[in-house]
Scaffold this motif. Sequence first.
Motif, mmCIF file in Angstrom:
data_model
loop_
_atom_site.group_PDB
_atom_site.id
_atom_site.type_symbol
_atom_site.label_atom_id
_atom_site.label_comp_id
_atom_site.label_asym_id
_atom_site.label_seq_id
_atom_site.Cartn_x
_atom_site.Cartn_y
_atom_site.Cartn_z
ATOM 1 N N ALA A 125 -97.281 -34.758 19.717
ATOM 2 C CA ALA A 125 -97.107 -36.391 19.603
ATOM 3 C C ALA A 125 -98.386 -37.117 20.083
ATOM 4 O O ALA A 125 -98.416 -36.901 20.586
ATOM 5 C CB ALA A 125 -95.987 -37.148 20.316
ATOM 6 N N GLY A 126 -97.787 -38.324 19.315
ATOM 7 C CA GLY A 126 -99.540 -39.435 19.576
ATOM 8 C C GLY A 126 -99.327 -39.529 21.307
ATOM 9 O O GLY A 126 -100.003 -39.810 21.593
ATOM 10 N N ALA A 127 -98.323 -39.854 21.395
ATOM 11 C CA ALA A 127 -98.048 -40.767 22.710
ATOM 12 C C ALA A 127 -95.762 -40.174 23.264
ATOM 13 O O ALA A 127 -95.796 -40.015 22.854
ATOM 14 C CB ALA A 127 -97.684 -42.040 22.537
ATOM 15 N N GLY A 128 -96.413 -40.553 24.536
ATOM 16 C CA GLY A 128 -94.303 -40.155 25.446
ATOM 17 C C GLY A 128 -94.489 -39.646 26.694
ATOM 18 O O GLY A 128 -95.172 -39.787 27.612
ATOM 19 N N LEU A 129 -93.091 -39.713 26.977
ATOM 20 C CA LEU A 129 -92.974 -39.799 28.394
ATOM 21 C C LEU A 129 -92.774 -38.476 28.552
ATOM 22 O O LEU A 129 -92.367 -37.279 27.908
ATOM 23 C CB LEU A 129 -91.870 -40.783 28.747
ATOM 24 C CG LEU A 129 -91.031 -40.801 29.749
ATOM 25 C CD1 LEU A 129 -92.414 -41.738 30.627
ATOM 26 C CD2 LEU A 129 -89.425 -41.264 29.473
ATOM 27 N N GLY A 130 -93.693 -37.602 29.705
ATOM 28 C CA GLY A 130 -92.922 -36.902 30.597
ATOM 29 C C GLY A 130 -92.173 -36.365 30.892
ATOM 30 O O GLY A 130 -91.356 -37.485 31.500
ATOM 31 N N ASP A 131 -91.913 -35.157 32.043
ATOM 32 C CA ASP A 131 -90.611 -35.246 33.264
ATOM 33 C C ASP A 131 -90.565 -35.444 34.100
ATOM 34 O O ASP A 131 -91.599 -35.210 34.706
ATOM 35 C CB ASP A 131 -90.461 -33.444 32.444
ATOM 36 C CG ASP A 131 -90.242 -32.853 31.851
ATOM 37 O OD1 ASP A 131 -90.149 -33.177 30.377
ATOM 38 O OD2 ASP A 131 -90.059 -31.475 31.651
ATOM 39 N N ILE A 132 -89.310 -35.933 34.040
ATOM 40 C CA ILE A 132 -89.852 -37.469 35.463
ATOM 41 C C ILE A 132 -89.355 -36.280 36.955
ATOM 42 O O ILE A 132 -88.819 -34.880 36.709
ATOM 43 C CB ILE A 132 -88.805 -37.816 35.443
ATOM 44 C CG1 ILE A 132 -89.152 -38.871 35.084
ATOM 45 C CG2 ILE A 132 -88.742 -38.819 37.130
ATOM 46 C CD1 ILE A 132 -88.069 -40.240 34.408
ATOM 47 N N ARG A 133 -89.882 -36.165 37.809
ATOM 48 C CA ARG A 133 -90.227 -35.225 38.851
ATOM 49 C C ARG A 133 -89.848 -36.618 39.892
ATOM 50 O O ARG A 133 -89.792 -37.710 40.916
ATOM 51 C CB ARG A 133 -91.297 -35.094 39.579
ATOM 52 C CG ARG A 133 -92.652 -33.877 38.959
ATOM 53 C CD ARG A 133 -93.341 -32.937 38.985
ATOM 54 N NE ARG A 133 -94.589 -33.662 39.813
ATOM 55 C CZ ARG A 133 -94.842 -33.704 41.100
ATOM 56 N NH1 ARG A 133 -94.735 -32.698 42.202
ATOM 57 N NH2 ARG A 133 -95.645 -34.870 41.742
ATOM 58 N N LEU A 134 -88.607 -35.497 40.891
ATOM 59 C CA LEU A 134 -87.965 -35.928 41.609
ATOM 60 C C LEU A 134 -88.471 -35.559 43.070
ATOM 61 O O LEU A 134 -88.077 -34.238 42.872
ATOM 62 C CB LEU A 134 -86.749 -36.714 41.484
ATOM 63 C CG LEU A 134 -86.325 -37.654 40.539
ATOM 64 C CD1 LEU A 134 -84.301 -37.696 40.821
ATOM 65 C CD2 LEU A 134 -86.509 -38.671 40.625
ATOM 66 N N ILE A 135 -88.836 -35.997 43.822
ATOM 67 C CA ILE A 135 -88.991 -35.098 45.063
ATOM 68 C C ILE A 135 -89.009 -35.623 46.506
ATOM 69 O O ILE A 135 -89.635 -36.492 46.795
ATOM 70 C CB ILE A 135 -90.875 -34.781 45.451
ATOM 71 C CG1 ILE A 135 -91.576 -34.783 43.829
ATOM 72 C CG2 ILE A 135 -91.003 -33.856 46.672
ATOM 73 C CD1 ILE A 135 -91.765 -35.190 43.185
ATOM 74 N N PRO A 136 -87.724 -34.855 47.707
ATOM 75 C CA PRO A 136 -87.044 -35.795 48.324
ATOM 76 C C PRO A 136 -87.844 -34.382 49.840
ATOM 77 O O PRO A 136 -88.861 -33.372 49.530
ATOM 78 C CB PRO A 136 -85.659 -35.529 48.819
ATOM 79 C CG PRO A 136 -85.531 -34.243 47.838
ATOM 80 C CD PRO A 136 -86.886 -34.304 46.627
ATOM 81 N N LYS A 137 -88.470 -35.437 50.969
ATOM 82 C CA LYS A 137 -88.408 -34.598 52.255
ATOM 83 C C LYS A 137 -88.333 -34.650 52.826
ATOM 84 O O LYS A 137 -88.084 -36.157 53.507
ATOM 85 C CB LYS A 137 -90.343 -34.976 52.261
ATOM 86 C CG LYS A 137 -91.010 -34.290 53.026
ATOM 87 C CD LYS A 137 -92.932 -34.749 53.047
ATOM 88 C CE LYS A 137 -93.375 -35.639 52.365
ATOM 89 N NZ LYS A 137 -94.699 -35.810 52.366
ATOM 90 N N VAL A 138 -87.564 -33.917 53.790
ATOM 91 C CA VAL A 138 -87.649 -33.979 55.067
ATOM 92 C C VAL A 138 -88.586 -33.873 55.977
ATOM 93 O O VAL A 138 -89.259 -32.410 55.969
ATOM 94 C CB VAL A 138 -86.011 -33.932 55.722
ATOM 95 C CG1 VAL A 138 -85.341 -33.273 56.528
ATOM 96 C CG2 VAL A 138 -85.109 -33.720 54.136
ATOM 97 N N ARG A 139 -88.831 -34.657 57.145
ATOM 98 C CA ARG A 139 -89.702 -34.181 58.343
ATOM 99 C C ARG A 139 -89.007 -33.261 58.929
ATOM 100 O O ARG A 139 -87.767 -33.332 59.502
ATOM 101 C CB ARG A 139 -89.787 -35.278 59.135
ATOM 102 C CG ARG A 139 -90.753 -35.457 60.216
ATOM 103 C CD ARG A 139 -91.000 -35.878 61.469
ATOM 104 N NE ARG A 139 -89.922 -36.531 62.400
ATOM 105 C CZ ARG A 139 -89.100 -37.332 62.325
ATOM 106 N NH1 ARG A 139 -89.448 -38.528 62.429
ATOM 107 N NH2 ARG A 139 -88.407 -37.321 63.536
ATOM 108 N N LEU A 158 -86.790 -33.565 35.734
ATOM 109 C CA LEU A 158 -85.991 -34.140 35.145
ATOM 110 C C LEU A 158 -86.262 -34.622 33.075
ATOM 111 O O LEU A 158 -87.160 -35.285 32.787
ATOM 112 C CB LEU A 158 -85.249 -35.786 34.834
ATOM 113 C CG LEU A 158 -84.135 -36.426 37.082
ATOM 114 C CD1 LEU A 158 -84.416 -37.804 37.048
ATOM 115 C CD2 LEU A 158 -83.067 -35.263 36.818
ATOM 116 N N PRO A 159 -85.949 -33.780 33.314
ATOM 117 C CA PRO A 159 -86.019 -33.471 31.361
ATOM 118 C C PRO A 159 -86.296 -35.012 30.750
ATOM 119 O O PRO A 159 -84.621 -35.331 30.643
ATOM 120 C CB PRO A 159 -85.568 -32.181 30.569
ATOM 121 C CG PRO A 159 -84.539 -31.806 31.440
ATOM 122 C CD PRO A 159 -84.822 -32.375 32.561
#
Length: 160
Positions: A125-139, A158-159
């Motif tokens: 495709a010429g343009a588009g949205l990629g897979d969204i990454r969610l990254i929680p971090k705990v100290r 998230l695909p």
Amino acid sequence: MAQETCEVKVRRGESVDRALRRLKKALDREGILNVESGHVAGHLQYDVGLWLGYAHAPFRVSSFDLQTGERIDGTTRDVVTGRVFSSVVGQIALFDWVQLGAEIPVVLFQGAGDTPPGGNLATPAGAGLGDIRLIPKVRVLRAEDQMVDLGLVLGATLPT
């Protein structure tokens, strides 16, 4: 007998677009490129960033003979001639011990090149949205107390 191979290493079950977007970005100013820091910022502190890049001919296909391993016609075909991409990244820290981050990758433009022989690859495709990454971090450890920052990071995609 001929085989189509590509210079971008596409993992089994992975789409071409996903292989071209494999570089992940650090979500806060403490990280370096794709390495997250163990540091968690103070309550309600946040970081927002924008990555912008260009790749020339990021996906090429060549024909090889399966028996000899040599290139059949000596040509390489650019399936994608060029790609302009961007990622919006951000994170917010909560309660001085947890940080929630996300990355939204966007392909702004990519030029479709040659269709490889056999036609088993779809034109990207010429343009588009990629897979969204969610990254929680705990100290886990804090440099002020234990002389080193250590955090536990667990990402999810998230695909789209």
